[in-house]
Design an enzyme around this catalytic site. Structure first.
Site, PDB file in Angstrom:
ATOM      1  N   CYS A  27     -10.028  14.992  17.998  1.00 36.63           N
ATOM      2  CA  CYS A  27     -10.401  16.232  18.679  1.00 36.63           C
ATOM      3  C   CYS A  27      -9.516  16.380  19.901  1.00 36.63           C
ATOM      4  O   CYS A  27      -8.395  15.886  19.926  1.00 36.63           O
ATOM      5  CB  CYS A  27     -11.889  16.247  19.020  1.00 36.63           C
ATOM      6  SG  CYS A  27     -12.406  14.922  20.115  1.00 36.63           S
ATOM      7  N   HIS A 531      -7.322 -13.989  23.747  1.00 38.13           N
ATOM      8  CA  HIS A 531      -8.025 -13.657  22.501  1.00 38.13           C
ATOM      9  C   HIS A 531      -8.093 -14.913  21.644  1.00 38.13           C
ATOM     10  O   HIS A 531      -7.093 -15.354  21.077  1.00 38.13           O
ATOM     11  CB  HIS A 531      -7.293 -12.533  21.758  1.00 38.13           C
ATOM     12  CG  HIS A 531      -8.146 -11.834  20.742  1.00 38.13           C
ATOM     13  ND1 HIS A 531      -8.457 -12.375  19.522  1.00 38.13           N
ATOM     14  CD2 HIS A 531      -8.766 -10.627  20.769  1.00 38.13           C
ATOM     15  CE1 HIS A 531      -9.210 -11.545  18.836  1.00 38.13           C
ATOM     16  NE2 HIS A 531      -9.427 -10.466  19.582  1.00 38.13           N
TER      17      HIS A 531
END
Length: 619
Positions: A27, A531
């Site tokens: 959008c 991570h």
């Protein structure tokens, strides 16, 4: 300059890879994913990607907020996957969740591709109407005629545009969908609107207008998609390619004329009358709801459910009462962030508030203001809701409406000029702007402590190893997003033990409950993501023990996370641990990388700052 390719690669990896994406559209400011398995999305990694504002999950969608650059990131995703590019890939099995969730997903998927053209031509129509109102253009002249055609054509033939987007969403033949839409808008058909004595195959019917309509074409294309699947399966291969569209058009168009059109026209009339009743009997209530809650709807992506309602109201009444109070909602949040810009002493906060203010006022794009400033600070967002509700109530009491679909903003105000009581519009917008601005400036908010500048660093930062193990180049990580540097530059470590320690003095900016990843910011401004393993977010915290919380101050060597490496590997996951710098604008390169075995606390690499050249003295 933003690196859209890196952002795209990182986001696609963070949501679980292309194989976990069922559907993708965008959008005005966000990528809207429908994921096959939400648990596979690594929200920690996605939020850490440069170019990502935040992540929101609502309406059955995993929404990655990018801001004004979302079309560029969407296009880059199209280069590395079957999604993105110039259009969205259709859902493989339809959206998930409740009926309302599926409706929101469908509406956003169908309307997103036409949104900016609809808003752009609507803005042109608004400017043209304002010019006519003030006598700046001769409405009887050919110039006005041409400009009016330019501004009105797209919304006039909107069913044809929606035929294409709906066909792509429902996986129907878009050219057959265009043939159906063309029949609904054919000149002799539109000329017969309201005529009496019409029959089709001897069945009497009333012709209704399909100009600017929404519902009939969406419903019939959905039915078309099912009919085509049936006919392709039943007809012989030698004739099905041309008999299928012939049969579909021959059946679909009469169904619209006899059933779908009259029913949708009746329901649309009721909806238009209902909106008109609310805004005539208790206009302040309708305006307060739209003005106060619109930005809340935006946060959850639920505002898409009102887009077709705007269009239905326009088709049935020739005006949009609902959209006028939304101007108050948008400008109120822009005014709130302007108040932050004025009051804040934190230089980073000021630097964020300035462009967010301009984006909100001029373009009506409030996501940077909401997610970046107003919502985290809490009070400015609440003050914006108060201003939007009061301003929206005043505007609605003046019967103000729009005659074109626009994205509410200061630039789009001509859409409201001359439509309703203009004094109420002035007072309503004034209240929407002044109330939150003054509340923010006078009452204030809890301002975050000054942080080290993120965009410009003056000192390189030494990053020590957070784990015991063996250093390997980032390019050898079995994950394309990390290996390519798309998530940031750094190195990886094959752990030899199950403990992660702070690599420097700083602050924990992201301590995720799953324990698989942790984000830190050094006192010098370097932002580092550790991570632990690849795809270990899928373990949902199993085999991880987190020892810190977000916002906690840490010293180099403090224990951050413990993990059971053997158990993780037995579960089928690689424990290799990337250590990367995520604010590449401030630290664009690394140097002095370690090699071979390291112990926690040993130098790992140097985060090289984006030094500002010394000023040249002028005599």
């Amino acid at each position: 300059m933003a690196d859209y390719a890196k952002t795209a690669a990182g986001v696609l990896k963070g949501v679980g890879g292309e194989e976990n994406v069922q559907n993708l559209v965008h959008c005005a400011t966000r990528l809207r994913f429908v994921l096959k398995d939400d648990s596979k999305a690594d929200t920690a990694a996605v939020k850490a990607i440069p170019g990502v504002v935040t992540v929101a999950q609502a309406g059955g969608q995993y929404q990655v907020v990018i801001g004004n650059d979302v079309p560029e990131v969407f296009a880059e995703i199209g280069k590395i996957s079957k999604f993105g590019g110039t259009e969205s890939a259709p859902a493989e099995a339809g959206p998930k969740g409740s009926l309302f969730t599926r409706f929101i997903t469908m509406i956003s998927g169908i309307f997103t591709p036409v949104l900016w053209t609809l808003a752009g031509t609507g803005l042109l129509k608004a400017f043209l109407a304002a010019a006519a109102t003030f006598g700046w253009i001769d409405t009887a002249g050919s110039t006005y005629l041409v400009l009016y055609a330019l501004s009105d054509a797209f919304i006039n033939f909107l069913p044809m545009a929606l035929a294409i987007t709906a066909a792509r969403y429902f996986k129907a033949n878009e050219w057959t969908s265009l043939a159906i839409a063309g029949a609904l808008l054919y000149p002799t058909i539109t000329a017969a609107v309201g005529a009496e004595g019409l029959t089709l195959f001897g069945i009497p019917f009333t012709m209704v207008s399909y100009v600017s309509s929404v519902i009939p074409i969406v419903i019939i294309v959905w039915l078309q998609s099912h009919a085509e699947k049936f006919l392709y399966a039943k007809l012989h291969s030698s004739v099905k390619r041309f008999l299928t569209p012939m049969i579909v058009v021959l059946v679909a168009v009469p169904i619209v004329f006899l059933v779908i059109g009259p029913i949708s026209d009746l329901l649309g009339g009721w909806l238009g009358d209902g909106i008109g009743w609310v805004f005539s009997v208790v206009p302040w209530l309708g305006g307060a709801i739209m003005g106060g809650l619109w930005q809340v709807f935006v946060i959850f992506g639920l505002h898409w459910g009102l887009v077709p309602v705007f269009q239905i109201e326009f088709q049935t009444t020739g005006q949009m009462l609902l959209i006028a109070p939304v101007f108050a909602a948008v400008l109120a949040q822009a005014a709130a962030v302007a108040g932050v810009w004025v009051r804040a002493r934190n230089k980073n906060l000021k630097s964020l508030a300035a462009p967010a203010t301009l984006s909100g006022f001029l373009a009506g794009i409030t996501e940077p203001a909401i997610y970046g400033i107003n919502l985290p600070l809490k009070r400015p967002f609440a003050f914006g809701i108060v201003g939007g509700a009061i301003g929206g109530a005043i505007i609605a009491m003046g019967g103000v409406f729009s005659t074109a679909f626009v994205v509410p903003s200061a630039l789009a105000l001509p859409a409201l000029l001359g439509n309703g009581n203009m004094w109420f519009l002035v007072f309503g917008l004034g209240a929407a702007i002044l109330i939150p601005f003054l509340m923010v400036v006078l009452i204030g908010f809890k301002e975050p402590a000054e942080e080290a500048p993120a965009a410009v660093a003056t000192d390189d930062v030494e990053i020590t190893s957070p784990v015991d193990g063996t250093v390997v180049p980032l390019s050898e990580v079995p994950d394309a997003a990390f290996a390519s540097g798309g998530l940031g530059e750094g190195v990886a470590i094959k752990p030899a033990s199950g403990a992660v320690f702070a690599p420097f003095d700083g602050t924990v900016v992201a301590a995720f409950p799953t324990g698989h990843a942790i984000g830190l910011r050094s006192v010098n401004g370097a932002e580092v993501l550790i991570h632990i393993g690849i795809d270990t977010v899928k373990l949902n915290g199993e085999h991880f023990t987190l020892h810190v919380t977000s916002g906690q101050e840490v010293k180099a060597g403090d224990l951050l996370v413990e993990f059971d490496g053997d158990a993780i590997e037995r579960a089928g996951y690689d424990t290799i641990t990337p250590v990367i710098v995520t604010n590449g604008d401030a630290f664009p390169a690394i140097g002095d990388e370690a090699a071979g075995p390291v112990a926690h606390g040993d130098p790992l690499f140097l985060a090289v700052a984006a030094h500002v050249p010394d000023a040249v003295a002028v005599n």
